[in-house]
Structures are given as C-alpha cells and as structure tokens.
Design a protein around this motif. Structure first.
Motif, PDB file in Angstrom:
ATOM      1  N   VAL A  41      36.259  21.186  -7.700  1.00 30.01           N
ATOM      2  CA  VAL A  41      35.306  21.187  -8.820  1.00 30.01           C
ATOM      3  C   VAL A  41      34.001  21.866  -8.410  1.00 30.01           C
ATOM      4  N   ILE A  42      33.499  21.556  -7.231  1.00 36.20           N
ATOM      5  CA  ILE A  42      32.239  22.142  -6.763  1.00 36.20           C
ATOM      6  C   ILE A  42      32.395  23.646  -6.547  1.00 36.20           C
ATOM      7  N   ASN A  43      33.498  24.074  -5.916  1.00 37.43           N
ATOM      8  CA  ASN A  43      33.711  25.503  -5.708  1.00 37.43           C
ATOM      9  C   ASN A  43      33.888  26.242  -7.030  1.00 37.43           C
ATOM     10  N   ASN A  44      34.555  25.639  -8.013  1.00 39.72           N
ATOM     11  CA  ASN A  44      34.665  26.251  -9.342  1.00 39.72           C
ATOM     12  C   ASN A  44      33.289  26.373  -9.985  1.00 39.72           C
ATOM     13  N   ALA A  45      32.467  25.342  -9.835  1.00 37.72           N
ATOM     14  CA  ALA A  45      31.108  25.391 -10.379  1.00 37.72           C
ATOM     15  C   ALA A  45      30.309  26.507  -9.712  1.00 37.72           C
ATOM     16  N   CYS A  46      30.461  26.659  -8.403  1.00 33.91           N
ATOM     17  CA  CYS A  46      29.762  27.741  -7.684  1.00 33.91           C
ATOM     18  C   CYS A  46      30.132  29.098  -8.277  1.00 33.91           C
ATOM     19  N   GLU A  47      31.407  29.315  -8.507  1.00 36.35           N
ATOM     20  CA  GLU A  47      31.862  30.583  -9.086  1.00 36.35           C
ATOM     21  C   GLU A  47      31.303  30.781 -10.494  1.00 36.35           C
ATOM     22  N   ALA A  48      31.229  29.703 -11.257  1.00 34.92           N
ATOM     23  CA  ALA A  48      30.769  29.793 -12.640  1.00 34.92           C
ATOM     24  C   ALA A  48      29.276  30.094 -12.742  1.00 34.92           C
ATOM     25  N   ILE A  49      28.487  29.646 -11.782  1.00 35.62           N
ATOM     26  CA  ILE A  49      27.033  29.791 -11.896  1.00 35.62           C
ATOM     27  C   ILE A  49      26.423  30.776 -10.911  1.00 35.62           C
ATOM     28  N   LYS A  50      27.225  31.430 -10.101  1.00 30.83           N
ATOM     29  CA  LYS A  50      26.685  32.292  -9.048  1.00 30.83           C
ATOM     30  C   LYS A  50      25.823  33.436  -9.587  1.00 30.83           C
ATOM     31  N   SER A  51      26.052  33.859 -10.816  1.00 29.84           N
ATOM     32  CA  SER A  51      25.294  34.975 -11.384  1.00 29.84           C
ATOM     33  C   SER A  51      24.202  34.530 -12.348  1.00 29.84           C
ATOM     34  N   THR A  52      24.022  33.233 -12.515  1.00 32.32           N
ATOM     35  CA  THR A  52      22.992  32.749 -13.429  1.00 32.32           C
ATOM     36  C   THR A  52      21.650  32.681 -12.711  1.00 32.32           C
ATOM     37  N   SER A  53      20.571  32.642 -13.463  1.00 30.41           N
ATOM     38  CA  SER A  53      19.241  32.595 -12.845  1.00 30.41           C
ATOM     39  C   SER A  53      18.925  31.197 -12.304  1.00 30.41           C
ATOM     40  N   GLU A  54      19.393  30.177 -12.989  1.00 34.69           N
ATOM     41  CA  GLU A  54      19.171  28.801 -12.556  1.00 34.69           C
ATOM     42  C   GLU A  54      20.488  28.269 -11.990  1.00 34.69           C
ATOM     43  N   LYS A  55      20.474  27.853 -10.731  1.00 34.78           N
ATOM     44  CA  LYS A  55      21.711  27.464 -10.055  1.00 34.78           C
ATOM     45  C   LYS A  55      21.588  26.059  -9.478  1.00 34.78           C
ATOM     46  N   TRP A  56      22.270  25.118 -10.122  1.00 35.65           N
ATOM     47  CA  TRP A  56      22.277  23.748  -9.618  1.00 35.65           C
ATOM     48  C   TRP A  56      23.582  23.055  -9.992  1.00 35.65           C
ATOM     49  N   ILE A  57      23.938  22.089  -9.172  1.00 37.14           N
ATOM     50  CA  ILE A  57      25.085  21.220  -9.422  1.00 37.14           C
ATOM     51  C   ILE A  57      24.598  19.796  -9.194  1.00 37.14           C
ATOM     52  N   THR A  58      24.903  18.914 -10.128  1.00 39.56           N
ATOM     53  CA  THR A  58      24.546  17.501  -9.989  1.00 39.56           C
ATOM     54  C   THR A  58      25.822  16.677  -9.852  1.00 39.56           C
ATOM     55  N   ILE A  59      25.816  15.788  -8.878  1.00 37.63           N
ATOM     56  CA  ILE A  59      26.916  14.848  -8.684  1.00 37.63           C
ATOM     57  C   ILE A  59      26.336  13.457  -8.898  1.00 37.63           C
ATOM     58  N   ARG A  60      26.909  12.747  -9.874  1.00 35.21           N
ATOM     59  CA  ARG A  60      26.377  11.432 -10.239  1.00 35.21           C
ATOM     60  C   ARG A  60      27.512  10.414 -10.237  1.00 35.21           C
ATOM     61  N   ALA A  61      27.205   9.217  -9.785  1.00 40.00           N
ATOM     62  CA  ALA A  61      28.161   8.109  -9.845  1.00 40.00           C
ATOM     63  C   ALA A  61      27.666   7.121 -10.889  1.00 40.00           C
ATOM     64  N   GLU A  62      28.551   6.786 -11.824  1.00 36.40           N
ATOM     65  CA  GLU A  62      28.223   5.806 -12.852  1.00 36.40           C
ATOM     66  C   GLU A  62      29.073   4.568 -12.609  1.00 36.40           C
ATOM     67  N   LEU A  63      28.399   3.450 -12.411  1.00 35.11           N
ATOM     68  CA  LEU A  63      29.093   2.200 -12.107  1.00 35.11           C
ATOM     69  C   LEU A  63      29.497   1.482 -13.372  1.00 35.11           C
ATOM     70  N   GLY A  64      30.772   1.098 -13.442  1.00 36.59           N
ATOM     71  CA  GLY A  64      31.286   0.274 -14.522  1.00 36.59           C
ATOM     72  C   GLY A  64      31.617  -1.102 -13.970  1.00 36.59           C
ATOM     73  N   THR A  65      32.236  -1.935 -14.779  1.00 34.69           N
ATOM     74  CA  THR A  65      32.587  -3.280 -14.342  1.00 34.69           C
ATOM     75  C   THR A  65      33.587  -3.255 -13.195  1.00 34.69           C
ATOM     76  N   HIS A  66      34.657  -2.493 -13.351  1.00 37.11           N
ATOM     77  CA  HIS A  66      35.690  -2.412 -12.326  1.00 37.11           C
ATOM     78  C   HIS A  66      36.035  -0.970 -11.985  1.00 37.11           C
ATOM     79  N   GLN A  67      35.084  -0.070 -12.202  1.00 37.53           N
ATOM     80  CA  GLN A  67      35.364   1.327 -11.935  1.00 37.53           C
ATOM     81  C   GLN A  67      34.081   2.079 -11.598  1.00 37.53           C
ATOM     82  N   ILE A  68      34.263   3.229 -11.004  1.00 35.46           N
ATOM     83  CA  ILE A  68      33.160   4.146 -10.747  1.00 35.46           C
ATOM     84  C   ILE A  68      33.574   5.492 -11.317  1.00 35.46           C
TER      85      ILE A  68
END
Length: 93
Positions: A41-68
């Motif tokens: 997923v991260i490498n695909n994102a790199c390919e998708a945004i490599k030519s854009t002026s703003e380049k960032w990737i955010t990885i977030r964990a969302e906690l649920g009752t019995h899942q992340i």
C-alpha cells in the motif's frame, strides 16, 4: 520495521510519513502478512504521488471495541469511478 522496507521510495520521492499510531497498541496478528500489505500500500501510494507537489502519506490506527483499523491515506488525487468499481475484481490492474 515496515517503514524501513519502504525507506528508499520515501526518500527518493521526498515523501513525508505521518504516523498517528500510539506505541502502546498491542495486537495479536500475522505480523509478516500485515507488513507485506502495508509495504504494498505504501509503495503504491509513493508511485501515485511521486509527481505531485505535495507529498505525504498518513498511517493511522483507529481503535474499536475488539478490533484495530489501519487507515492509510495519501496526498494523491484519488481513484476514478472505474477503479473504485473494479478494484477488488480478479485480475483487475
């Protein structure tokens, strides 16, 4: 560890990583498989945004009752309707 596997692409394209994951999260899972998914997923994102002026990737964990839920977003333009419709279809690229 997973981000280290992506470090070359992240550095080459000068992409910033934002982590919104607390260090105290402990999960029982198949770590190698989760790592492989994130690398892809991260490498695909790199390919998708490599030519854009703003380049960032955010990885977030969302906690649920019995899942992340891991959420990966990037500064790209998004998916076309055709891709959204077929993304999980067999042999679709």
């Amino acid at each position: 560890e997973t981000l280290e596997l992506c470090r070359d692409n992240l550095s080459r394209y000068e992409i910033k990583i934002h982590r919104e994951v607390t260090e105290d999260i402990i999960i029982s899972c198949y770590g190698l498989e989760i790592s492989q998914v994130l690398v892809n997923v991260i490498n695909n994102a790199c390919e998708a945004i490599k030519s854009t002026s703003e380049k960032w990737i955010t990885i977030r964990a969302e906690l649920g009752t019995h899942q992340i839920k891991l959420v990966v977003t990037d500064s790209g333009y998004g998916l076309t309707e055709n891709v959204k419709k077929n993304i999980f279809s067999k042999y679709f690229t």
